[in-house]
Design a protein around this motif. Sequence first.
Motif, PDB file in Angstrom:
ATOM      1  N   ASN A  15      39.597  44.803  41.867  1.00  0.00           N
ATOM      2  CA  ASN A  15      39.901  43.390  42.636  1.00  0.00           C
ATOM      3  C   ASN A  15      39.840  42.177  41.563  1.00  0.00           C
ATOM      4  O   ASN A  15      39.402  42.455  40.300  1.00  0.00           O
ATOM      5  CB  ASN A  15      39.112  42.989  43.841  1.00  0.00           C
ATOM      6  N   TYR A  16      40.162  41.177  41.981  1.00  0.00           N
ATOM      7  CA  TYR A  16      40.173  40.112  40.901  1.00  0.00           C
ATOM      8  C   TYR A  16      38.631  39.597  40.684  1.00  0.00           C
ATOM      9  O   TYR A  16      38.467  39.165  39.475  1.00  0.00           O
ATOM     10  CB  TYR A  16      40.930  38.772  41.747  1.00  0.00           C
ATOM     11  N   THR A  17      37.879  39.811  41.788  1.00  0.00           N
ATOM     12  CA  THR A  17      36.607  39.218  40.983  1.00  0.00           C
ATOM     13  C   THR A  17      35.926  40.222  40.163  1.00  0.00           C
ATOM     14  O   THR A  17      35.116  39.636  39.112  1.00  0.00           O
ATOM     15  CB  THR A  17      35.603  39.618  42.588  1.00  0.00           C
ATOM     16  N   HIS A  18      36.205  41.461  40.018  1.00  0.00           N
ATOM     17  CA  HIS A  18      35.804  42.284  38.832  1.00  0.00           C
ATOM     18  C   HIS A  18      36.394  41.987  37.687  1.00  0.00           C
ATOM     19  O   HIS A  18      35.626  41.904  36.699  1.00  0.00           O
ATOM     20  CB  HIS A  18      35.908  43.881  39.240  1.00  0.00           C
ATOM     21  N   LEU A  20      37.412  38.784  36.805  1.00  0.00           N
ATOM     22  CA  LEU A  20      37.260  37.864  36.424  1.00  0.00           C
ATOM     23  C   LEU A  20      35.585  37.682  35.872  1.00  0.00           C
ATOM     24  O   LEU A  20      35.375  37.084  34.759  1.00  0.00           O
ATOM     25  CB  LEU A  20      37.296  36.756  37.574  1.00  0.00           C
ATOM     26  N   MET A  50      45.936  42.099  39.165  1.00  0.00           N
ATOM     27  CA  MET A  50      45.819  41.418  37.849  1.00  0.00           C
ATOM     28  C   MET A  50      44.866  42.194  36.916  1.00  0.00           C
ATOM     29  O   MET A  50      44.160  43.366  37.324  1.00  0.00           O
ATOM     30  CB  MET A  50      44.939  40.224  38.052  1.00  0.00           C
TER      31      MET A  50
END
Lengths: 91, 378
Positions: A15-18, A20, A50
């Motif tokens: 996911n994006y959180t990882h 970022l 991403m």
Amino acid sequence: MAGQAELNYYILFANYTHGLALQEQLRKEGLPARIAPTPRSIQGELSCGMSLLVKAEYIEAVRQSIVRNQAEYYDIVEMPCQIQPRRNKFC
Amino acid sequence: MIYLDNAATTLYKPPQVADAMMQALQVMGNSSRGTHSSSLNAAHTVYAARVKLAELFGCTRPDHVVFTCNATEALNMAIFGLISRGDHVITTDLEHNSVLRPLYRLVDEQAVDLDFVSADQAGNLNYAEFEKLVRPNTKAIVCTHASNLTGNLTDIAKISDVAAAHGLILIVDGAQTAGTRPINMTELGIDVLCFTGHKGMMGPQGTGGLCLREGLEIRPLKVGGSGVQSYSRVQPPQLPTLLEAGTLNAHGICGLSAAVDYLNAVGLQAIHEKETVLMRRFYEGVKHLPNVTVYGNFCGDRAAIVSLNVGDYDSGVVADVLSEEYDIATRPGAHCAPRMHRALGTEQQGAVRFSFSWFNTEEEIDRAIQVVKELTVC
């Protein structure tokens, strides 16, 4: 043309959180990594849209940083740069 | 207007919150959808907010901070995501309907057993009951950090000891305390901390979330678009994506992030101390007035809430007079806390809740005291 192209390394995430989180960690360590769309051909079913694009000269340092910091990621995929735009902006 | 309804929502926010949201409305794309600059602007903002909130609440991982639209949604996620058919749950008389109704639904639809730790007429919990209520199938304790009616704090450390001793999940409703005092969920042994952004945190409405202890297995309340793993039939299992189906309220989260910056700049301890001074000033000013009944325990640390009644006047009538005649905003009625009102004996009359914030002043408190005094001789 692809055979002569330089290699890019895409770090893939769930996911994006990882993604970022790792970008922030690499930034602190002075390791360049640009957020880029994950090429569909390497995305598979599970990775995120991403990715972090890392140049070949930095990939070993980035791998070490990932291990050292136990960073979350899905995969690291090597891929020849397919496009050479005029301003060399994307690859 | 003298705004003393901060337990419902804080009316006055730090100006940085509105500024951040105005800016966000003009530049933000969809977080976690694409990698162009406006999308990444939103993604970075949301991620920065996760990091700040993890630090604020002592959550070990920013990716275990999940955004919701309010504390109710966070509590629904935690309760429906962690409690299963046949489980037993312990909760308390202090709870808001945001805890009670999800639990009642589990009782009705999933054969979940539910027990309540009782409160006395001052709203104090009978803590010994927690241990006595534990059964072999007890799964979780769900409790508020502070009553939204009396302002009484619950002793989370004490409750956490019981939960830890029996391997229970501790879900805490921090709606009334987040942003108004330091909370470290790891030190307190909280497994899930649910919060709202628009009360003590002084962020915008439509923001909130839950912080999860690492290792919890939770089912998503909703599933759908995630921007990632699009060919998977099921919701991605990784947090926060697991619990964040659909586009996030990134504009609101940007405002919440600015509010957290403000909280950190001022200091949670300073906020807590000022709100306590205002609350106690009001309490001291009204507690001895004839015909005024104040509810709750004022002996120790507590939330900045004072609920009272004037004689046998209906609380709604009193609040209406306060608003219409004196331009003072309070909250009458049941406060979504039916069991707490039953324990206090105010089910019929309700109560008039005065709740204070960082932006209130001593002059406003003194005016409110004077007005309550006038009402006692009407």
